[in-house]
Design a protein around this motif. Structure first.
Motif, PDB file in Angstrom:
ATOM      1  N   HIS A   7       0.645  -1.110   0.215  1.00  0.00           N
ATOM      2  CA  HIS A   7       0.017  -0.019  -0.345  1.00  0.00           C
ATOM      3  C   HIS A   7       0.780   1.274   0.053  1.00  0.00           C
ATOM      4  N   ILE A   8       0.465   2.518  -0.963  1.00  0.00           N
ATOM      5  CA  ILE A   8       1.316   3.512  -1.066  1.00  0.00           C
ATOM      6  C   ILE A   8       1.035   4.184  -0.463  1.00  0.00           C
ATOM      7  N   GLU A   9       0.805   5.315   0.800  1.00  0.00           N
ATOM      8  CA  GLU A   9      -0.505   6.444   1.149  1.00  0.00           C
ATOM      9  C   GLU A   9       0.061   7.402   0.223  1.00  0.00           C
ATOM     10  N   ILE A  10      -0.882   7.759   0.094  1.00  0.00           N
ATOM     11  CA  ILE A  10      -1.239   8.988  -0.496  1.00  0.00           C
ATOM     12  C   ILE A  10      -1.290  10.428  -0.267  1.00  0.00           C
ATOM     13  N   MET A  11      -0.730  11.783   0.210  1.00  0.00           N
ATOM     14  CA  MET A  11      -1.211  12.612   0.737  1.00  0.00           C
ATOM     15  C   MET A  11      -1.646  13.535   0.129  1.00  0.00           C
ATOM     16  N   ASP A  12      -2.346  14.306  -0.295  1.00  0.00           N
ATOM     17  CA  ASP A  12      -2.803  15.238  -0.880  1.00  0.00           C
ATOM     18  C   ASP A  12      -2.486  17.102  -0.598  1.00  0.00           C
ATOM     19  N   THR A  13      -2.148  17.826  -1.053  1.00  0.00           N
ATOM     20  CA  THR A  13      -1.674  19.207  -0.594  1.00  0.00           C
ATOM     21  C   THR A  13      -1.528  20.014  -1.284  1.00  0.00           C
ATOM     22  N   THR A  14      -3.162  19.133  -1.923  1.00  0.00           N
ATOM     23  CA  THR A  14      -3.764  20.640  -2.326  1.00  0.00           C
ATOM     24  C   THR A  14      -4.176  22.025  -1.826  1.00  0.00           C
ATOM     25  N   LEU A  15      -4.358  21.919  -0.898  1.00  0.00           N
ATOM     26  CA  LEU A  15      -4.803  23.278   0.458  1.00  0.00           C
ATOM     27  C   LEU A  15      -3.578  23.524   0.748  1.00  0.00           C
ATOM     28  N   ARG A  16      -2.295  23.318   0.950  1.00  0.00           N
ATOM     29  CA  ARG A  16      -1.746  24.034   1.119  1.00  0.00           C
ATOM     30  C   ARG A  16      -0.367  24.218   0.105  1.00  0.00           C
ATOM     31  N   ASP A  17       0.181  23.416  -0.538  1.00  0.00           N
ATOM     32  CA  ASP A  17       1.443  23.765  -0.968  1.00  0.00           C
ATOM     33  C   ASP A  17       0.825  24.010  -2.392  1.00  0.00           C
ATOM     34  N   GLY A  18      -0.357  23.295  -2.904  1.00  0.00           N
ATOM     35  CA  GLY A  18      -1.428  23.944  -4.483  1.00  0.00           C
ATOM     36  C   GLY A  18      -1.746  24.896  -3.903  1.00  0.00           C
ATOM     37  N   GLU A  19      -1.695  25.285  -2.985  1.00  0.00           N
ATOM     38  CA  GLU A  19      -2.255  26.832  -2.933  1.00  0.00           C
ATOM     39  C   GLU A  19      -1.364  28.148  -3.132  1.00  0.00           C
ATOM     40  N   GLN A  20      -0.001  27.282  -2.926  1.00  0.00           N
ATOM     41  CA  GLN A  20       0.589  28.640  -3.655  1.00  0.00           C
ATOM     42  C   GLN A  20       1.158  28.598  -4.715  1.00  0.00           C
ATOM     43  N   THR A  21      -0.069  28.035  -5.806  1.00  0.00           N
ATOM     44  CA  THR A  21       0.242  28.773  -7.456  1.00  0.00           C
ATOM     45  C   THR A  21      -0.339  30.231  -7.511  1.00  0.00           C
ATOM     46  N   SER A  22       0.002  30.978  -8.032  1.00  0.00           N
ATOM     47  CA  SER A  22       0.086  32.438  -7.789  1.00  0.00           C
ATOM     48  C   SER A  22      -1.366  33.018  -8.421  1.00  0.00           C
ATOM     49  N   GLY A  23      -1.696  33.631  -7.574  1.00  0.00           N
ATOM     50  CA  GLY A  23      -3.518  34.098  -7.581  1.00  0.00           C
ATOM     51  C   GLY A  23      -4.216  33.505  -7.271  1.00  0.00           C
ATOM     52  N   VAL A  24      -3.902  32.109  -6.451  1.00  0.00           N
ATOM     53  CA  VAL A  24      -4.950  31.245  -6.074  1.00  0.00           C
ATOM     54  C   VAL A  24      -5.060  31.345  -4.066  1.00  0.00           C
ATOM     55  N   SER A  25      -6.993  31.309  -3.869  1.00  0.00           N
ATOM     56  CA  SER A  25      -6.717  31.749  -2.413  1.00  0.00           C
ATOM     57  C   SER A  25      -8.133  31.124  -1.767  1.00  0.00           C
ATOM     58  N   PHE A  26      -7.528  29.866  -1.418  1.00  0.00           N
ATOM     59  CA  PHE A  26      -9.266  29.282  -1.638  1.00  0.00           C
ATOM     60  C   PHE A  26     -10.070  30.166  -0.325  1.00  0.00           C
ATOM     61  N   LEU A  39     -10.522  13.093   1.332  1.00  0.00           N
ATOM     62  CA  LEU A  39     -11.175  12.453   2.281  1.00  0.00           C
ATOM     63  C   LEU A  39     -12.215  11.290   2.188  1.00  0.00           C
ATOM     64  N   THR A  40     -13.545  11.797   1.471  1.00  0.00           N
ATOM     65  CA  THR A  40     -14.484  10.936   1.733  1.00  0.00           C
ATOM     66  C   THR A  40     -15.009  10.296   0.593  1.00  0.00           C
ATOM     67  N   GLU A  41     -14.846  11.560  -0.628  1.00  0.00           N
ATOM     68  CA  GLU A  41     -15.236  10.592  -1.936  1.00  0.00           C
ATOM     69  C   GLU A  41     -13.532  10.031  -2.875  1.00  0.00           C
ATOM     70  N   LEU A  42     -12.847  10.759  -2.798  1.00  0.00           N
ATOM     71  CA  LEU A  42     -11.255  10.778  -3.506  1.00  0.00           C
ATOM     72  C   LEU A  42     -10.564   9.229  -2.641  1.00  0.00           C
ATOM     73  N   ASN A  43     -11.287   9.587  -0.882  1.00  0.00           N
ATOM     74  CA  ASN A  43     -10.307   8.666  -0.707  1.00  0.00           C
ATOM     75  C   ASN A  43      -8.880   8.893  -0.363  1.00  0.00           C
ATOM     76  N   VAL A  44      -8.280   9.341  -0.963  1.00  0.00           N
ATOM     77  CA  VAL A  44      -7.017   9.788  -0.388  1.00  0.00           C
ATOM     78  C   VAL A  44      -6.402   9.300   1.482  1.00  0.00           C
ATOM     79  N   ASP A  45      -5.069   9.663   1.333  1.00  0.00           N
ATOM     80  CA  ASP A  45      -5.333   8.883   2.637  1.00  0.00           C
ATOM     81  C   ASP A  45      -4.840   9.922   3.468  1.00  0.00           C
ATOM     82  N   ARG A  46      -4.050  11.280   3.364  1.00  0.00           N
ATOM     83  CA  ARG A  46      -4.324  12.145   4.077  1.00  0.00           C
ATOM     84  C   ARG A  46      -3.984  13.485   3.409  1.00  0.00           C
ATOM     85  N   ILE A  47      -4.056  14.538   4.447  1.00  0.00           N
ATOM     86  CA  ILE A  47      -4.571  15.391   2.822  1.00  0.00           C
ATOM     87  C   ILE A  47      -3.533  17.017   4.223  1.00  0.00           C
TER      88      ILE A  47
END
Length: 507
Positions: A7-26, A39-47
């Motif tokens: 099993h390979i853990e998938i950690m999604d960092t869209t809300l931290r590292d991804g938000e460093q995209t120029s001009g993006v602020s959620f 977490l519930t639909e894609l079911n990544v391991d961690r965010i």
């Protein structure tokens, strides 16, 4: 005897590292929605959802996510970037309700010497103190080795000295970032392989950036070399060229490494991708693998013909895996097979002679750089064959568009449905929005529902002419299918109305 897949853990960092995209602020609500879907639909391991101490808005967003996660027993899958700053980040974590801190430390001697101006022993001592304080406050700790890739290239002795120290600390994971996206696949293989072999009892994550467009390739090599987890972002968002993209990395691991498995639900990748596109305002390139508009579209006629003959142009990367459909584009490279596939979806059959005429007209339109959609086919057929069989059952008979300063745009519209006239008036955020609101009123009276508008694209030829024709292509969704309609006019709103009238007749 077959071995169980690793099993390979998938950690999604869209809300931290991804938000460093120029001009993006959620916004906080957008962050919560994305976190829930990840977490519930894609079911990544961690965010990883934020950096500590950034702003009051960031704190509110993290509080909303941790409150929801705690209520759903998911709090241990929520992570926050923290810093070697005594108890400052830890107190922020406690206020935010988070339980897992990802401590940012120095993974190269160059960063340690010139940014912190400290000796290794001093840095290790401060790191140990923060880890101990975090544990005392009930926090779990993972550790980032910032600039690790340059550390392995230029100061490998320091990296091993630091890992020798960390292996005796109460940390759950050690995270190895290619901070500047400089590594090539062979280096990833060498560096991660050496570390995993030297420290077999530790858990290592690999965090790839995409500066040379090698993010996905490096993720594949990192997992092959023994990495236990990988960090990804939706649509490859992130600083500079972004991070390794979630959809591509998951598809590659599933197809090329049968010895490993992930928990990610492939069928939800596209839906989450489109939602993040909407919230971020960053458009997905049409040719982006897995989630791009064109990646399951055959344009060349020879490919469409091959699909009919034993699926000659199919691969394992099938659109159905990602809840998508194969499409056949219409343009100057279209062959008879492309057009036949589109006609079949519309329930239209033509003779060989008529099909040849329609094919020639589409090629001519493509030569003029006009976009041809499936919804245009009945009109092209009617124009060429002078057919009375194709009738417009719905007509936009008249409309008045009003736009004034400090007032909401409004529209009065008269619509004919099967010969019966209806009039309605509505306001909206723009003229087209007001038009659609009025149209919805008409259809509500008929107890009919309109399709959902999915995408709205406008193309105006370059050159600065104010009377240039404007081409509007609108994507609609109805009954789990998407379709496009096109309108052409010198006025953008009118071209959109023309595209909408085509939609009304299609449904």
């Amino acid at each position: 005897m077959a071995h169980a897949a690793r099993h390979i853990e998938i950690m999604d960092t869209t809300l931290r590292d991804g938000e460093q995209t120029s001009g993006v602020s959620f916004s906080p609500q957008e962050k919560l929605t994305i976190a829930q879907l990840l977490l519930t639909e894609l079911n990544v391991d961690r965010i990883e959802i934020a950096s500590a101490r950034v702003s009051e808005g960031e704190l509110e967003a993290v509080k909303a996510i941790t409150t929801w996660a705690k209520a759903n027993d998911l709090l241990d899958r929520i992570e926050v970037l923290t810093f070697v700053d005594g108890d400052v980040s830890i107190q922020w974590m406690k206020e935010a309700g988070a339980k897992v801190m990802n401590l940012l430390t120095k993974g190269s001697l160059n960063h340690l010497t010139h940014q912190l101006r400290k000796k290794p022993e001093q840095h290790f001592e401060e790191v140990a103190a923060v880890i101990a304080l975090g544990r005392k406050n009930g926090l779990d700790c993972n550790v980032y080795l910032e600039d690790w890739s340059n550390g392995m290239r230029h100061s490998r002795e320091y990296v091993f000295q630091y890992l020798d120290f960390l292996q005796h600390q109460p940390v759950k994971r050690i995270m190895l970032p290619d901070t500047l996206g400089i590594l090539i696949p062979s280096e990833v293989t060498e560096y991660i392989g050496a570390i995993v072999q030297r420290y077999p009892g530790l858990h290592f994550d690999f965090h790839a950036h995409n500066d040379y467009d090698l993010g996905t390739a490096n993720v594949l090599e990192g997992v092959k070399a023994g990495a236990h987890g990988i960090h990804l972002t939706v649509n490859g968002m992130g600083e500079r060229a972004g991070n390794a993209p979630l959809a591509s990395a998951v598809a590659v691991l599933n197809d090329f490494l049968p010895s490993v498995k992930t928990s990610v639900n492939e069928a939800s990748l596209y839906r989450v991708s489109k939602l993040v596109e909407t919230f971020s305002g960053v458009r997905i390139p049409a040719n982006k693998p897995v989630v791009g508009e064109n990646v399951f579209t055959q344009t060349a006629g020879i490919h469409a013909d091959g699909d009919k003959k034993n699926n000659l142009y199919f691969s394992d990367l099938m659109p159905e895996r990602f809840a998508r459909q194969r499409k056949y584009a219409l343009g100057k490279t279209s062959g008879k097979a492309n057009i036949e596939n589109n006609l079949a979806q519309l329930g239209i059959q033509l003779s060989e002679a008529d099909l040849k005429l329609v094919t020639q007209r589409i090629i001519e339109l493509g030569d003029r750089k006009e976009v041809v959609t499936q919804a245009d086919l009945p009109y092209i057929i009617a124009d060429i064959l002078d057919s009375k069989a194709i009738q417009e059952k719905v007509r936009i008979e008249d409309y008045v568009l009003t736009h004034a300063k400090s007032l909401h745009p409004s529209v009065a519209v008269k619509v004919s449905i099967d010969g019966e006239l209806f009039e309605e008036h509505a306001q909206g955020d723009g003229q087209y929005d007001a038009f659609m609101n009025a149209l919805k009123k008409v259809y509500k009276r008929q107890k009919l529902e309109l399709p959902t508008l999915v995408d709205y694209a406008v193309r105006i030829p370059p050159g600065g002419k104010t009377d240039a024709l404007c081409e509007t292509v609108i994507t609609w969704a109805a009954h789990n299918k998407e379709f496009k309609t096109r309108g052409l006019d010198s006025d953008q709103t009118v071209s959109a109305i023309k595209a909408t009238q085509k939609m009304l007749n299609l449904i």
